[in-house]
Design a protein around this motif. Structure first.
Motif, PDB file in Angstrom:
ATOM      1  N   LYS A  47       0.832  -1.213   0.000  1.00 25.41           N
ATOM      2  CA  LYS A  47       0.000   0.000   0.000  1.00 25.41           C
ATOM      3  C   LYS A  47       0.866   1.263   0.000  1.00 25.41           C
ATOM      4  N   TRP A  48       1.943   1.237   0.789  1.00 24.83           N
ATOM      5  CA  TRP A  48       2.822   2.411   0.815  1.00 24.83           C
ATOM      6  C   TRP A  48       3.571   2.556  -0.517  1.00 24.83           C
ATOM      7  N   PHE A  49       3.910   1.435  -1.148  1.00 27.41           N
ATOM      8  CA  PHE A  49       4.588   1.480  -2.444  1.00 27.41           C
ATOM      9  C   PHE A  49       3.681   2.159  -3.484  1.00 27.41           C
ATOM     10  N   CYS A  90      10.245   6.093  -5.796  1.00 33.14           N
ATOM     11  CA  CYS A  90      10.197   5.173  -4.649  1.00 33.14           C
ATOM     12  C   CYS A  90      10.925   3.879  -4.994  1.00 33.14           C
ATOM     13  N   ALA A  91      11.759   3.391  -4.076  1.00 25.11           N
ATOM     14  CA  ALA A  91      12.499   2.140  -4.252  1.00 25.11           C
ATOM     15  C   ALA A  91      12.152   1.174  -3.126  1.00 25.11           C
ATOM     16  N   PHE A 120      11.757   5.243   0.379  1.00 25.98           N
ATOM     17  CA  PHE A 120      12.321   3.894   0.452  1.00 25.98           C
ATOM     18  C   PHE A 120      11.432   2.993   1.305  1.00 25.98           C
ATOM     19  N   ILE A 121      11.223   1.782   0.819  1.00 29.90           N
ATOM     20  CA  ILE A 121      10.492   0.765   1.567  1.00 29.90           C
ATOM     21  C   ILE A 121      11.468  -0.374   1.848  1.00 29.90           C
ATOM     22  N   SER A 156      14.315  12.136   2.820  1.00 30.33           N
ATOM     23  CA  SER A 156      13.523  11.123   2.128  1.00 30.33           C
ATOM     24  C   SER A 156      12.519  10.474   3.081  1.00 30.33           C
ATOM     25  N   LYS A 157      11.597   9.687   2.503  1.00 32.20           N
ATOM     26  CA  LYS A 157      10.601   8.953   3.288  1.00 32.20           C
ATOM     27  C   LYS A 157      11.114   7.540   3.537  1.00 32.20           C
TER      28      LYS A 157
END
Length: 434
Positions: free
Chosen positions: A220-222, A254-255, A282-283, A313-314
């Motif tokens: 979901k965050w991706f 996003c990575a 980043f996840i 960054s997040k």
């Protein structure tokens, strides 16, 4: 002082002056290498710099950013950079010059002049020395910069006297400490509050344990942080210093990595910085709990967290343990506390003696206390203790709704103007870290 300061023109040393002296009969017989060590003198008219130190979250970086943004217009060349990034670039430049001119070439004055040309005011964040290679060159580098009229302003977690404490060949680093104390005004930002930890609404970016919901949390965050419509999920490859960094899943800015894919491998700060230039979110999934047996993982992960924080960054994570026990197991913490009470460093039954507000909220659940941490043998040195505390503090701030929504142009955050301001800060960071 800077408003009236006119930085001098930088005079670059000649290649010849930095070449090794010709061998004499005596040096040939005894194998003595003779290298010209350029003597430098710091002009009296160069303003003194600033050295701000204090505990994590006391506002050092914020003050540095405010200072940098409000420098007077006559300061046309300025640089604000994290000290770790700066030293990495210095070592790279020194290496390239020695390849070109030989190992006996005195490269430090050459590199210092190049830096001074670009920076009349040089702002360092998180000044520290943990590496003997840094310790051996820092005094001459700082001295050379100042001789060209560079004004240094820096933040640190510690007083200059405590830099590189218990480090290898520390005696050789003492002249650098004396130079910093002589040429920079040392200011203690003494604060009992970690301002990064003032309560903010949580954003829900961190999820534990690693249950069935963890995978959907990351997905979901991706979708939220990526750009599926214009840039469907795909793998990507980036190159740093001739090596390839593989990104398993990417979309927009996003990575997505698993912990093993980014930290479990032998990655470095250079890899993380390259990723920060290409992505702003980043996840990281499947983050395990770490203890003394996985200290290499801890160090790499803390370096990664620092890079994410510095680049604004997040960060989204799924973890096996809550943040409070991410780097130390409960058994280790319990053992350290009992040892502290047994040795008399901690009073019996007093779990909150000498607890710093910097860590209180994170430590209460486990009964941890700062005195126990600083005196325990779980860490190999003071720098590691500070890095541990700083990482937890920064994770706390990056877990807030305010941090995640910053720069996304959401209406209640200021819309388009807020997004443009955040992008400006990101762009400046990217330029400074190149």
């Amino acid at each position: 002082m800077l408003a009236e300061y006119k930085p001098p023109n930088v005079i670059h040393p000649s290649i010849r002056s930095l070449q090794p002296q010709k061998k004499t009969l005596m040096s040939s017989l005894f194998g003595i290498r003779q290298i010209n060590k350029t003597m430098v003198e710091i002009p009296s008219y160069v303003p003194k710099g600033l050295y701000m130190y204090g505990d994590v979250g006391s506002g050092k970086t914020m003050l540095m950013d405010l200072f940098f943004d409000t420098l007077p217009s006559n300061i046309t060349h300025k640089t604000r950079i994290h000290f770790h990034n700066f030293m990495q670039e210095v070592h790279r430049e020194l290496h390239q010059i020695k390849i070109r001119y030989g190992n006996d070439f005195d490269a430090i004055p050459f590199v210092a002049a190049q830096i001074a040309e670009k920076s009349s005011v040089l702002c360092f964040d998180e000044f520290q020395c943990t590496d003997v290679a840094d310790a051996m060159i820092l005094r001459r580098l700082c001295e050379s910069l100042m001789s060209h009229g560079v004004v240094m302003v820096t933040t640190s977690n510690r007083h200059p006297d405590d830099l590189y404490k218990n480090g290898i060949q520390r005696q050789s680093f003492i002249p650098c400490i004396n130079l910093l104390k002589e040429r920079l005004r040392v200011i203690n930002l003494d604060s009992t509050t970690d301002y990064r930890k003032i309560p903010r609404p949580p954003s829900g970016v961190y999820h534990h344990p690693l249950d069935k919901a963890a995978k959907s949390h990351a997905q979901k965050w991706f979708q939220f942080l990526g750009d599926f419509q214009n840039d469907p999920p795909h793998s990507a490859t980036h190159t740093v210093w001739g090596r390839e960094i593989h990104v398993p899943r990417a979309s927009g800015k996003c990575a997505w990595f698993s912990f093993q894919e980014i930290i479990g491998k032998a990655t470095s700060a250079a890899d993380y910085l390259e990723l920060m230039r290409s992505y702003n979110a980043f996840i990281i999934t499947d983050v395990p709990g770490m203890d003394h047996k996985s200290r290499d993982w801890s160090r790499r992960f803390i370096t990664f967290i620092d890079a994410v924080y510095e680049s604004r960054s997040k960060l989204v994570m799924t973890t096996a343990s809550p943040l409070t026990s991410l780097f130390l197991s409960r058994a280790e913490l319990s053992e350290a506390m009992q040892a502290g009470q047994k040795s008399g460093e901690l009073p019996e039954g007093d779990d909150h003696h000498d607890v710093s507000d910097v860590m209180r909220n994170l430590m209460d659940d486990l009964g941890m206390n700062m005195s126990m941490l600083k005196n325990s043998n779980l860490f190999t040195g003071d720098e590691e203790r500070f890095a541990f505390a700083r990482a937890l503090s920064r994770l706390s701030e990056m877990g807030s709704q305010e941090w995640v929504e910053r720069g996304m142009g959401l209406e209640h955050m200021g819309g388009k103007h807020e997004m443009e301001s955040w992008q400006k800060v990101r762009s400046r960071w990217r330029e400074d870290s190149l």
